[in-house]
Design a protein around this motif. Structure first.
Motif, PDB file in Angstrom:
ATOM      1  N   GLN A  99       9.288  46.023  -3.111  1.00 42.46           N
ATOM      2  CA  GLN A  99       8.522  46.869  -2.192  1.00 42.46           C
ATOM      3  C   GLN A  99       7.308  47.401  -3.371  1.00 42.46           C
ATOM      4  N   GLU A 100       8.270  47.836  -4.265  1.00 37.27           N
ATOM      5  CA  GLU A 100       7.121  48.352  -5.461  1.00 37.27           C
ATOM      6  C   GLU A 100       6.042  47.246  -6.193  1.00 37.27           C
ATOM      7  N   VAL A 101       6.677  46.083  -6.248  1.00 36.64           N
ATOM      8  CA  VAL A 101       5.629  45.018  -6.763  1.00 36.64           C
ATOM      9  C   VAL A 101       4.584  44.718  -5.717  1.00 36.64           C
ATOM     10  N   GLU A 102       4.814  44.680  -4.575  1.00 35.99           N
ATOM     11  CA  GLU A 102       4.038  44.450  -3.446  1.00 35.99           C
ATOM     12  C   GLU A 102       3.137  45.523  -3.414  1.00 35.99           C
ATOM     13  N   ASP A 103       3.404  47.151  -3.600  1.00 36.74           N
ATOM     14  CA  ASP A 103       2.577  48.153  -3.523  1.00 36.74           C
ATOM     15  C   ASP A 103       1.750  48.175  -4.767  1.00 36.74           C
ATOM     16  N   LYS A 104       2.101  47.603  -5.709  1.00 36.71           N
ATOM     17  CA  LYS A 104       1.398  47.703  -7.156  1.00 36.71           C
ATOM     18  C   LYS A 104       0.299  46.592  -6.958  1.00 36.71           C
ATOM     19  N   THR A 105       0.610  45.408  -6.488  1.00 37.28           N
ATOM     20  CA  THR A 105      -0.270  44.512  -6.350  1.00 37.28           C
ATOM     21  C   THR A 105      -1.183  44.673  -5.415  1.00 37.28           C
ATOM     22  N   LYS A 106      -0.994  45.440  -4.110  1.00 41.20           N
ATOM     23  CA  LYS A 106      -2.076  45.782  -3.224  1.00 41.20           C
ATOM     24  C   LYS A 106      -2.891  46.962  -3.857  1.00 41.20           C
ATOM     25  N   GLN A 107      -2.369  48.020  -4.715  1.00 43.73           N
ATOM     26  CA  GLN A 107      -3.369  48.901  -5.379  1.00 43.73           C
ATOM     27  C   GLN A 107      -4.175  48.297  -6.336  1.00 43.73           C
ATOM     28  N   LEU A 108      -3.695  47.127  -7.154  1.00 46.80           N
ATOM     29  CA  LEU A 108      -4.447  46.605  -8.087  1.00 46.80           C
ATOM     30  C   LEU A 108      -5.785  45.862  -7.403  1.00 46.80           C
ATOM     31  N   ARG A 109      -5.367  45.431  -6.367  1.00 45.11           N
ATOM     32  CA  ARG A 109      -6.541  44.456  -5.570  1.00 45.11           C
ATOM     33  C   ARG A 109      -7.495  45.768  -4.930  1.00 45.11           C
ATOM     34  N   LYS A 110      -7.060  46.835  -4.628  1.00 47.89           N
ATOM     35  CA  LYS A 110      -7.989  47.915  -4.413  1.00 47.89           C
ATOM     36  C   LYS A 110      -8.772  48.323  -5.383  1.00 47.89           C
ATOM     37  N   LEU A 111      -8.157  48.540  -6.608  1.00 44.76           N
ATOM     38  CA  LEU A 111      -8.909  49.072  -7.573  1.00 44.76           C
ATOM     39  C   LEU A 111     -10.085  47.905  -8.025  1.00 44.76           C
ATOM     40  N   ARG A 112      -9.883  46.767  -7.889  1.00 44.29           N
ATOM     41  CA  ARG A 112     -10.858  45.494  -7.916  1.00 44.29           C
ATOM     42  C   ARG A 112     -11.694  45.387  -6.814  1.00 44.29           C
ATOM     43  N   GLY A 113     -11.772  46.385  -5.861  1.00 41.82           N
ATOM     44  CA  GLY A 113     -12.625  46.492  -4.584  1.00 41.82           C
ATOM     45  C   GLY A 113     -12.180  45.478  -3.507  1.00 41.82           C
ATOM     46  N   GLU A 114     -11.015  44.687  -3.524  1.00 49.12           N
ATOM     47  CA  GLU A 114     -10.639  43.941  -2.379  1.00 49.12           C
ATOM     48  C   GLU A 114      -9.672  44.726  -1.622  1.00 49.12           C
ATOM     49  N   ASP A 115      -9.416  43.920  -0.449  1.00 44.13           N
ATOM     50  CA  ASP A 115      -8.675  44.635   0.652  1.00 44.13           C
ATOM     51  C   ASP A 115      -9.046  46.062   0.894  1.00 44.13           C
ATOM     52  N   LEU A 116     -10.124  46.545   1.261  1.00 43.52           N
ATOM     53  CA  LEU A 116     -10.518  47.827   1.465  1.00 43.52           C
ATOM     54  C   LEU A 116     -10.614  47.928   3.111  1.00 43.52           C
TER      55      LEU A 116
END
Length: 222
Positions: A99-116
Motif C-alpha cells: 500500500q505504501e508503494v502504491e501511495d508513493k507511486t500515486k503521489q509521484l504521478r500527482k507531482l508530475r501533474g498526472e492523475d489530478l
C-alpha cells in the motif's frame, strides 16, 4: 477460404530462428508499451535469447517494478510455510508495504501533474505547497551552484589579471633593454665615425707641411 492455422514449433533453421526472434521481440515490446499507455499499467518484460543475451522492457524503472513483484510474489512464497500467526503478520506487513508503494507511486504521478482528476481544492492546495517547497529547494540549490561558478570565474579572472600584469612588466622591461642596447650601439657607432674622421682629416696636414718646406728651401725631416 479459411486461413490455415500455423503450427507452433521450434524453428530448425538458425538464421530463420534469429530473424523470427528479432521480429517477435520487437512486436511484443511494442504491444507491452501500448498496454502500459492505454491501461496505465506498469509493465515489465525480461527475455533471454537462445544465446543467453538479455533483452528487457519496462514502462517505468525496472528496479521499481521488480521490487513490487518481489513484495507480491517472492516474499509471499517465503512465508507460505510459516505458522498461521507469523503468516498473518507477514501478510499484514506485505499489504502495508504494498500500500505504501502504491501511495508513493500515486503521489509521484500527482507531482508530475498526472492523475489530478478527482482531487478537491484542499488536496490541490496541499499538492501546490509541496511543489512550491520542492521548487524553493531546487532554486536554492541552483543559486548555490551559480554562486560557486561565479566565485570560480572571479578567481580565474583575478589570476588572468595577475598574469596580464606580469606580461606587461616583462614587455616594458624588454623594450627598455632593447632601447638601451640601441642607444649604446648608436653611441659606439658615432664614436667610431668620429675617430675615422679625425684620422682622415690629419693626413693632408703632413703633406701641406712637406710642400711648404720644399718651397722655402727648408731641409726635409724625413
Amino acid at each position: 477460404m479459411a486461413r490455415e492455422k500455423r503450427r507452433i514449433k521450434k524453428i530448425d533453421n538458425i538464421t530463420a530462428r534469429q530473424v523470427t526472434f528479432s521480429k517477435r521481440r520487437r512486436g511484443i515490446f511494442k504491444k507491452a508499451g501500448e498496454l502500459s499507455v492505454l491501461c496505465d499499467a506498469d509493465v515489465a518484460l525480461i527475455i533471454f535469447s537462445a544465446t543467453g543475451k538479455l533483452f528487457e522492457f519496462s514502462s517505468s524503472r525496472m528496479r521499481d517494478i521488480l521490487g513490487r513483484y518481489n513484495l507480491h510474489a517472492s516474499n509471499i512464497n517465503k512465508v507460505m510455510g510459516l505458522p498461521s500467526p507469523y503468516h498473518q503478520l507477514e501478510d499484514c506487513n506485505l499489504s502495508r508495504l504494498s500500500q505504501e508503494v502504491e501511495d508513493k507511486t500515486k503521489q509521484l504521478r500527482k507531482l508530475r501533474g498526472e492523475d489530478l482528476e478527482g482531487l478537491n481544492l484542499e488536496e490541490l492546495q496541499r499538492l501546490e505547497k509541496m511543489l512550491e517547497s520542492g521548487l524553493s529547494r531546487v532554486s536554492e540549490k541552483k543559486g548555490e551552484f551559480l554562486m560557486s561558478q561565479i566565485s570560480s570565474l572571479e578567481k580565474r579572472g583575478s589570476e588572468l589579471a595577475d598574469e596580464n600584469r606580469r606580461l606587461r612588466e616583462r614587455v616594458v622591461t624588454t623594450m627598455e633593454m632593447a632601447k638601451t642596447m640601441a642607444l649604446k650601439e648608436a653611441v659606439e657607432t658615432e664614436s667610431a665615425t668620429t675617430n675615422v674622421s679625425s684620422y682622415d682629416s690629419g693626413a693632408p696636414l703632413e703633406d701641406d707641411f712637406s710642400d711648404t718646406s720644399l718651397k722655402l728651401g727648408l731641409p726635409s725631416w724625413e
